[in-house]
Scaffold this active site. Structure first.
Site, PDB file in Angstrom:
ATOM      1  N   GLU A   1      -3.325 -31.009  12.545  1.00 16.23           N
ATOM      2  CA  GLU A   1      -3.557 -30.328  11.507  1.00 16.23           C
ATOM      3  C   GLU A   1      -4.424 -29.144  11.497  1.00 16.23           C
ATOM      4  OE1 GLU A   1      -4.508 -32.873   8.141  1.00 16.23           O
ATOM      5  OE2 GLU A   1      -5.662 -31.056   6.985  1.00 16.23           O
TER       6      GLU A   1
ATOM      7  N   ASP B   1      -5.603 -35.381   9.147  1.00 17.83           N
ATOM      8  CA  ASP B   1      -6.361 -36.075   8.374  1.00 17.83           C
ATOM      9  C   ASP B   1      -5.839 -37.327   7.756  1.00 17.83           C
ATOM     10  OD1 ASP B   1      -8.399 -34.504   9.538  1.00 17.83           O
ATOM     11  OD2 ASP B   1      -8.519 -33.215   7.741  1.00 17.83           O
TER      12      ASP B   1
ATOM     13  N   TYR C   1       0.702  -1.167   0.147  1.00 15.41           N
ATOM     14  CA  TYR C   1      -0.017  -0.012  -0.101  1.00 15.41           C
ATOM     15  C   TYR C   1       0.870   1.292  -0.102  1.00 15.41           C
ATOM     16  CZ  TYR C   1      -4.815  -0.499  -0.425  1.00 15.41           C
ATOM     17  OH  TYR C   1      -6.138  -0.677  -1.102  1.00 15.41           O
TER      18      TYR C   1
END
Lengths: 408, 408
Positions: free
Chosen positions: A237, A289, A151
């Protein structure tokens, strides 16, 4: 089917699980002993002369390097030559996996960015502006976000991706990790458990951080005096499982540090884990997972992402053990069918791709698990263990996994 | 153009800004004094008999309510009638804005979910399962995530959206906010500054939380003993600006509490802010992007989202002051053109939509700012202030805004 059902019932003695830390943690301690015996990789024995290896620098040192870069530019201009930078290539062809280090490093290819070349003038201007901004923040000793940087000159940078990419180029050129430029990305990781450290002077005691824990700081250089009596790090996770473990204060029963990057980990979480492993030298056990995405996330923690390969030393944590949820757990723990999900075609493609990757191939046990996943075409999230009761994971699954040393 | 340029230069005296808290905070204290004089809304004077208002409950009370619900079901079955639930409607037509309370509440419409009705049997089964799971967690006094809940019976719930929606229905039916069901969503908010509280018994001192601060807990009921010497809350839309203020320890210079929900706020952050406002009774000043999305986020903090209207008391913080970045700031602070972005058609449509909404219409100053935005068709992020130097926001912009009482 009868024997299978019997086995399933045997696997779920919610009452009789052994929870004595002295028994449960035996295998963890054996793993820690192995780690202690492991000779640290002596980087001096690995011939890295052909590669570009970045090293940590203080803010002052970065400012000085930038100063020197511009002096070289000025000399080139005064000698009647062009205003140009030699920027290291971060393309795949310039990347190299070093098995001894278990890291990706960069080869020496560079490309010239010259102000006099019409096709490069804009990139050269952006690089100049980025270097001047980095000089400002490192001199002042403050940190800014990538978004802040963008910016300061939207008209020049146009898209944040452009200033972000040049920032990585700048770090490569200076020869330090991006974090040393004092420009950080957003942070989202959490840590809780048997860990104390100082952050910008404040003493942070992660055993007393309520149930949510402490936000992992993006400013890794402000972390000092890391202390811990943990026997292992449990890398989780996603935050759902992290929350369960944190609320049950799992770390009080089995001294450990809980960390989550809430899915795909950010740079801050990866650096934090790497730092913990290096300083505490305790096993890191992963709880992800049972799907290709879980493995992919493990690989990001372990070998880093390709885009940041120049910075892999401070970002990667080699030798993470895959504790669970593993494809073989689905049957071993007799996970009910309704908690197993069929893999999509995308999952299967990703799994096949992973079977070709270095970090999987070098561990035969990982290959077997992944092959099993692809063969059964079944996946399951950590949350699937909730089917046996919400506290099954803290009261049965993890203590048993730890006791059996059931990681690969 | 000359006078405008001169003004711009006057607006940027990085050196001479008044930073004495006694002077800067005068307006904030006036605002606080007004708050103290404000009579608390006596809900008993508002006729809510026609509406469904939820109230906080302990876990035991929730478990008892569920028990009672099932007793009623059993009675209905024994009487030869069907097994059914009367579920309050959360549709838009059943919502009502109460100006005195500045909140959305639910009207009394309910719909029947009957096990004997083929089109409702599945939803009835899901509701039964959800209630039984909520009974388990509230009885045990543990918390689980929405994802945990979904995974206990994937085959029945099929999609997480289904168990989530039924969870909201269940809260409505029991008559408590969803948080009382001990089922939480992921948390992502951060807090730092002049605030101490206990989380699950641990003393959390947010003045000593390093630069990153503390993760806002999803378990609001575990927060006790809130203490603070802050004179205002600064609510920051995104983490980039939050990080800047936190690293500069802005709260040490001007006693305040910094909070960010990292964009669209999660339920935990909204409840936390609402709780702080209620207990500390200090002004809440908002620092958001100057675009329709910034205002939209403010509205979520203030009036809540439509989907959760039944739960608006504990989730909303009325009377948030819009400090910045406001459309009029763009010229007042002479923001360079390259930091202003053109609004997209989507922005413009969203802005026009906001102009019709209650929370904007009741504040003429907000209407004027929004009209100005739509007229100039320019937007800007907080980060645009970095164009004047990275620390402009902490050293000039905010102290000046506070001193001038420049909020609406």
């Amino acid at each position: 089917m009868a024997p299978k059902k019997k086995k399933a019932r045997q696997q779920r003695p919610l009452e009789n699980e052994i929870l004595d830390p002295e028994i449960v943690l035996k295998e963890v301690r054996r793993c820690k002993a192995l780690l202690d015996k492991q000779k640290p990789i002596d980087e001096s024995t690995v011939d890295l002369s052909a590669y570009r290896v970045v090293k940590e620098m203080t803010g002052d040192k970065v400012a000085k390097e930038i100063h020197d870069l511009f002096l070289k530019c000025a000399e080139s201009i005064l000698a009647g030559n062009s205003f140009k930078f030699d920027v290291p290539s971060r393309a795949a062809g310039n990347q190299h996996y070093v098995p001894e280090l278990d890291r990706i490093v960069l080869k020496q290819n560079t490309s010239e960015r010259s102000f006099a070349n019409v096709s490069q003038v804009r990139k050269t201007a952006i690089m100049t502006r980025v270097l001047s901004l980095v000089h400002e923040v490192t001199t002042k000793g403050i940190h800014v976000t990538k978004r802040d940087l963008f910016y300061t000159d939207v008209k020049l940078f146009k898209k944040q991706e452009e200033s972000d990419a040049v920032l990585d180029d700048a770090a490569c050129m200076i020869g330090c990790p991006r974090s040393c430029l004092n420009v950080v990305a957003a942070d989202k990781g959490l840590v809780v458990g048997r860990l104390q450290f100082r952050e910008d002077g404040d003493l942070i005691d992660c055993t007393r951080m309520g149930v949510t824990g402490k936000a992992i700081p993006a400013y890794i250089d402000k972390i000092t005096e890391i202390r811990s009596d943990a026997e292992f790090v449990l890398l989780v996770e996603k935050d759902a499982a992290y929350n369960r473990l944190a609320e049950d204060r799992f770390y009080n029963q089995f001294p450990c540090i809980l960390i989550t990057g809430k899915g795909q980990p950010d740079v801050a979480t990866r650096m934090f884990l790497s730092r913990l492993k290096q300083e505490l030298k305790i096993p890191v056990l992963a709880f992800v997972d049972s799907d290709p995405y879980g493995l992919k996330i493990l690989s990001v923690y372990m070998s880093g992402s390709k885009a940041m390969s120049y910075d892999s030393a401070s970002l990667t944590t080699p030798d993470i053990k895959w504790l669970g949820l593993r494809p073989s757990d689905l049957d071993a723990y007799a996970l009910p069918d309704q908690c197993r999900l069929p893999m999509t075609q995308k999952d299967i493609d990703m799994g096949k791709q992973l079977l070709k990757e270095e970090f999987v191939l070098k561990n035969p046990a990982w290959v077997r698990e992944l092959e099993r996943m692809l063969q059964t075409k079944q996946k399951a999230e950590i949350q699937a263990l909730s089917a046996f009761g919400f506290q099954f994971v803290t009261k049965v699954y993890l203590p048993r996994k730890l006791r059996q040393g059931d990681w690969i």
